[in-house]
Design a protein around this motif. Structure first.
Motif, short mmCIF file in Angstrom:
data_model
loop_
_atom_site.label_atom_id
_atom_site.label_comp_id
_atom_site.label_asym_id
_atom_site.label_seq_id
_atom_site.Cartn_x
_atom_site.Cartn_y
_atom_site.Cartn_z
N ILE A 1 2.91 -1.11 1.48
CA ILE A 1 1.85 -0.18 1.20
C ILE A 1 0.90 -0.69 1.08
CG2 ILE A 1 1.22 0.34 -0.70
CD1 ILE A 1 4.42 2.15 -0.08
N ALA A 2 0.33 -1.91 0.87
CA ALA A 2 -1.06 -2.09 1.27
C ALA A 2 -1.60 -1.77 2.85
CB ALA A 2 -1.16 -3.20 1.03
N LEU A 3 -0.63 -1.99 3.45
CA LEU A 3 -1.38 -1.84 5.41
C LEU A 3 -1.31 0.03 5.31
CD1 LEU A 3 -1.14 -2.58 8.05
CD2 LEU A 3 1.03 -2.18 8.26
N THR B 1 -2.63 1.38 2.87
CA THR B 1 -3.35 2.12 2.51
C THR B 1 -4.97 1.32 3.61
OG1 THR B 1 -2.60 2.17 0.33
CG2 THR B 1 -4.87 2.32 0.61
N ARG B 2 -4.91 0.04 3.92
CA ARG B 2 -5.79 -0.07 4.61
C ARG B 2 -6.18 0.76 5.83
NH1 ARG B 2 -5.14 -3.43 9.46
NH2 ARG B 2 -6.59 -4.41 10.41
N ASP B 3 -4.77 1.38 6.30
CA ASP B 3 -5.15 2.56 7.67
C ASP B 3 -5.94 3.53 6.67
OD1 ASP B 3 -3.83 -0.06 9.47
OD2 ASP B 3 -2.03 0.52 9.59
N SER C 1 -6.51 -8.35 14.89
CA SER C 1 -5.43 -8.06 13.55
C SER C 1 -4.44 -8.01 13.86
CB SER C 1 -5.73 -7.55 12.78
OG SER C 1 -7.86 -7.35 12.34
#
Length: 218
Positions: A2-4, A6-8, A76
């Motif tokens: 989920i964090a990935l 949101t970052r994208d 990254s």
């Protein structure tokens, strides 16, 4: 994961490849078509499903080259490839972020822009449903194309040439679903085929895209 995602989403919007670019291109295509084929409402209503689908397809292409480009440039992508998160999951999140920032706005805008092409009222719902079912496949196929060309200079044109033929089944079944609805025919067959294409791409292409990234990072 989920964090990935949101970052994208944040990176996609900040990089200018979010809601505005695709919607602006979609609007331009919709406006230009009546100038090219004439203002006759009878003709426009017939070609409206195909034009809207082609416009959405081309709008999806605009931001594909940035799916992995930013991560590759700042290193990254190397970290993501060696992270505990499976690379296939990273690819799936990239495709989901692209759909949320590009495919979903196009889906919601299509019925509204359909008024410019005199799309019959009974086609609005099916236009919305067909794009909702089919645009995830466009994002997933585009992510696969971006994975194949990651790290290549000026790989955007090559990626478009690779991706466009793979878009054809989604385009055919998506437009046919709306056309059959307008003709009063059953839409089950093209709608199920469209759903099958989307499910197949979402199930198989993350693995193919992850393999392509591993090869390009070697």
């Amino acid at each position: 994961m989920i964090a990935l995602l949101t970052r994208d989403l944040i990176l996609a919007i900040r990089a200018g490849g979010g809601f505005g670019l695709g919607l602006a291109f979609f609007l331009i295509v919709t406006i230009l078509v009546p100038f090219g084929v004439g203002p006759e409402s009878a003709i426009l209503s017939v070609i409206a499903p195909g034009i809207l689908w082609v416009g959405a397809l081309l709008a999806c292409l605009l931001s594909l080259d940035r799916i992995f480009a930013l991560d590759f440039e700042d290193g990254s992508l190397d970290l993501l490839a060696t992270a505990p998160i499976p690379l296939e999951g990273v690819v799936a999140m990239k495709a989901a972020a692209h759909w949320v920032t590009t495919g979903l706005p196009l889906t919601l805008a299509a019925p509204v822009l359909g008024t410019l092409l005199h799309l019959p009222v009974e086609g609005y719902l099916w236009m919305l449903l067909s794009l909702a079912i089919g645009t995830p496949a466009l994002s997933m196929i585009g992510t696969f194309g971006a994975a194949l060309t990651v790290g290549l200079k000026r790989g955007g044109l090559l990626m478009s040439l690779l991706v466009l033929p793979l878009y054809v089944p989604t385009l055919i079944f998506g437009a046919e679903t709306v056309k059959r609805a307008l003709d009063g025919l059953t839409t089950a067959t093209p709608a199920l085929m469209l759903a099958g294409v989307t499910l197949a791409t979402c199930a198989l292409l993350p693995f193919a895209a992850a393999a392509a990234i591993r090869i390009n990072l070697r």
